[in-house]
Design a protein around this motif. Sequence first.
Motif, mmCIF file in Angstrom:
data_model
loop_
_atom_site.group_PDB
_atom_site.id
_atom_site.type_symbol
_atom_site.label_atom_id
_atom_site.label_comp_id
_atom_site.label_asym_id
_atom_site.label_seq_id
_atom_site.Cartn_x
_atom_site.Cartn_y
_atom_site.Cartn_z
ATOM 1 N N ALA A 34 2.137 -7.517 -7.059
ATOM 2 C CA ALA A 34 1.785 -8.602 -6.131
ATOM 3 C C ALA A 34 1.993 -8.095 -4.705
ATOM 4 N N HIS A 35 1.328 -8.779 -3.760
ATOM 5 C CA HIS A 35 1.337 -8.286 -2.375
ATOM 6 C C HIS A 35 2.056 -9.178 -1.377
ATOM 7 N N ALA A 36 2.185 -10.464 -1.630
ATOM 8 C CA ALA A 36 2.820 -11.345 -0.639
ATOM 9 C C ALA A 36 3.611 -12.452 -1.356
ATOM 10 N N PRO A 37 4.904 -12.292 -1.573
ATOM 11 C CA PRO A 37 5.682 -11.101 -1.228
ATOM 12 C C PRO A 37 5.342 -9.915 -2.126
ATOM 13 N N VAL A 38 5.808 -8.760 -1.726
ATOM 14 C CA VAL A 38 5.542 -7.536 -2.493
ATOM 15 C C VAL A 38 6.384 -7.568 -3.770
ATOM 16 N N ARG A 39 5.735 -7.314 -4.918
ATOM 17 C CA ARG A 39 6.459 -7.322 -6.194
ATOM 18 C C ARG A 39 6.210 -5.988 -6.882
ATOM 19 N N VAL A 40 7.297 -5.296 -7.189
ATOM 20 C CA VAL A 40 7.212 -3.952 -7.758
ATOM 21 C C VAL A 40 7.888 -3.943 -9.128
ATOM 22 N N GLN A 41 7.189 -3.404 -10.133
ATOM 23 C CA GLN A 41 7.815 -3.254 -11.446
ATOM 24 C C GLN A 41 8.672 -1.991 -11.431
ATOM 25 N N ALA A 75 17.431 1.445 -3.969
ATOM 26 C CA ALA A 75 17.669 2.229 -2.747
ATOM 27 C C ALA A 75 16.468 3.105 -2.410
ATOM 28 N N ALA A 76 15.849 3.686 -3.446
ATOM 29 C CA ALA A 76 14.698 4.575 -3.201
ATOM 30 C C ALA A 76 13.511 3.787 -2.659
ATOM 31 N N VAL A 77 13.303 2.573 -3.195
ATOM 32 C CA VAL A 77 12.198 1.726 -2.734
ATOM 33 C C VAL A 77 12.410 1.352 -1.266
ATOM 34 N N LEU A 78 13.617 0.935 -0.944
ATOM 35 C CA LEU A 78 13.912 0.513 0.428
ATOM 36 C C LEU A 78 13.813 1.682 1.410
ATOM 37 N N LYS A 79 14.249 2.856 0.953
ATOM 38 C CA LYS A 79 14.235 4.035 1.825
ATOM 39 C C LYS A 79 12.807 4.416 2.215
ATOM 40 N N ILE A 80 11.897 4.344 1.233
ATOM 41 C CA ILE A 80 10.495 4.677 1.528
ATOM 42 C C ILE A 80 9.940 3.739 2.602
ATOM 43 N N LEU A 81 10.209 2.432 2.442
ATOM 44 C CA LEU A 81 9.656 1.452 3.383
ATOM 45 C C LEU A 81 10.244 1.627 4.786
ATOM 46 N N THR A 82 11.547 1.851 4.860
ATOM 47 C CA THR A 82 12.169 2.016 6.183
ATOM 48 C C THR A 82 11.698 3.312 6.846
ATOM 49 N N THR A 83 11.434 4.334 6.035
ATOM 50 C CA THR A 83 10.916 5.594 6.573
ATOM 51 C C THR A 83 9.565 5.385 7.255
ATOM 52 N N TYR A 84 8.773 4.444 6.708
ATOM 53 C CA TYR A 84 7.453 4.143 7.282
ATOM 54 C C TYR A 84 7.535 3.042 8.354
ATOM 55 N N GLY A 85 8.746 2.656 8.715
ATOM 56 C CA GLY A 85 8.912 1.677 9.786
ATOM 57 C C GLY A 85 8.688 0.233 9.373
ATOM 58 N N VAL A 86 8.763 -0.045 8.071
ATOM 59 C CA VAL A 86 8.602 -1.416 7.593
ATOM 60 C C VAL A 86 9.971 -2.097 7.582
ATOM 61 N N SER A 87 10.054 -3.275 8.186
ATOM 62 C CA SER A 87 11.317 -4.018 8.246
ATOM 63 C C SER A 87 11.428 -4.943 7.032
ATOM 64 N N ILE A 88 12.540 -4.851 6.316
ATOM 65 C CA ILE A 88 12.733 -5.634 5.081
ATOM 66 C C ILE A 88 13.555 -6.878 5.407
ATOM 67 N N GLY A 136 0.819 -1.214 0.000
ATOM 68 C CA GLY A 136 0.000 0.000 0.000
ATOM 69 C C GLY A 136 0.853 1.266 0.000
ATOM 70 N N ILE A 137 1.912 1.254 0.808
ATOM 71 C CA ILE A 137 2.812 2.418 0.893
ATOM 72 C C ILE A 137 3.460 2.693 -0.467
ATOM 73 N N LEU A 138 3.947 1.638 -1.095
ATOM 74 C CA LEU A 138 4.629 1.814 -2.384
ATOM 75 C C LEU A 138 3.651 2.283 -3.462
ATOM 76 N N ALA A 139 2.435 1.736 -3.454
ATOM 77 C CA ALA A 139 1.424 2.148 -4.428
ATOM 78 C C ALA A 139 1.082 3.632 -4.246
ATOM 79 N N GLU A 140 0.960 4.074 -2.978
ATOM 80 C CA GLU A 140 0.647 5.475 -2.685
ATOM 81 C C GLU A 140 1.773 6.405 -3.135
ATOM 82 N N ASN A 141 2.990 5.864 -3.202
ATOM 83 C CA ASN A 141 4.147 6.666 -3.611
ATOM 84 C C ASN A 141 4.458 6.530 -5.105
ATOM 85 N N GLY A 142 3.489 6.008 -5.841
ATOM 86 C CA GLY A 142 3.617 6.019 -7.295
ATOM 87 C C GLY A 142 4.275 4.811 -7.928
ATOM 88 N N TYR A 143 4.540 3.768 -7.141
ATOM 89 C CA TYR A 143 5.159 2.566 -7.710
ATOM 90 C C TYR A 143 4.083 1.603 -8.219
#
Length: 297
Positions: A249-256, A264-277, A238-245
């Motif tokens: 797929a959702h489990a696991p998350v798959r981003v084109q 790095a940009a994808v990971l930074k957004i998730l860590t900023t929102y407190g999501v552990s990768i 949801g976070i990545l979709a809201e940020n324009g990605y």
Amino acid sequence: METAALSVRRLTKSFGRKQALHHVSFDCQPGHIVGLIGANGAGKTTIMKAILSLIKAKGDITINGQVSTFRHHAALADVGALIEYPGIYPYLSGRNQMKLFATPTADKNQRIQTIIQELHMAPYIDRRVKGYSLGMRQKMGIALALVNNPSLVILDEPMNGLDPQATKELRELIQKKQASGTTFLISSHILSELQKLAEDLIVIDHGRVVQQTTMRELLARNQHFLSLTTDQDLRAAGILAENGYLVTAHAPVRVQLRSTDTVAAVLKILTTYGVSIEDVQHEDGDFEQSVLDLIRE
């Protein structure tokens, strides 16, 4: 500029009211392996038959700089081919079959023996062909196409009936022949094998050339994906979709990934929102999908 091993211009063919080929044009450069790809019924075999003067078609065909027509095709003397099913005499042995087809030069027997060894046909080459399996017959057809060391070889579905080991051996033989300067035009529905062989590609759809390209260029069109396992997969998606990605797929998350996106940009957004990768993997779209996308476009 080097003369093309094969040049086809404005090739057109109709069967009754059905037009099978529509102004097909392409070139095969000397020493290249060229893949002819398209769905069943796209016109691949019709193109090959027209080049070999097995059927009459309108258009211009030049082989090694020499014009070839339905009635005047001396240029085909330097072409080997396997189209659809091998044309073989069932009551001859494989060896005698090859003696019948081999050009009568001083090295005839040596050429025959060499191709027998290269295709690993020795255990059955002196048996009558009528007792051969599908794979043995296919090898026989390939042997006949190669026995005269032609400069241009046209193969229609050469892997038909071959087991994985025989397929690997044929691939290596084609690459060996290419290294000595032989040009190949190969049609195959086994795209994974064609991917390992072809440098250049001619994509056919409904009797038209969709595109003439290279394997490298087509694979560069592949879509790239990032697969992420996190401690909150649905939230991460949801976070990545809201940020324009583009999340596929959702489990696991798959981003084109687009050309401007970075991991790095994808990971930074998730860590900023407190999501552990927990895990990150790259995925590429495959050759087959690239071909389908090209035809669809």
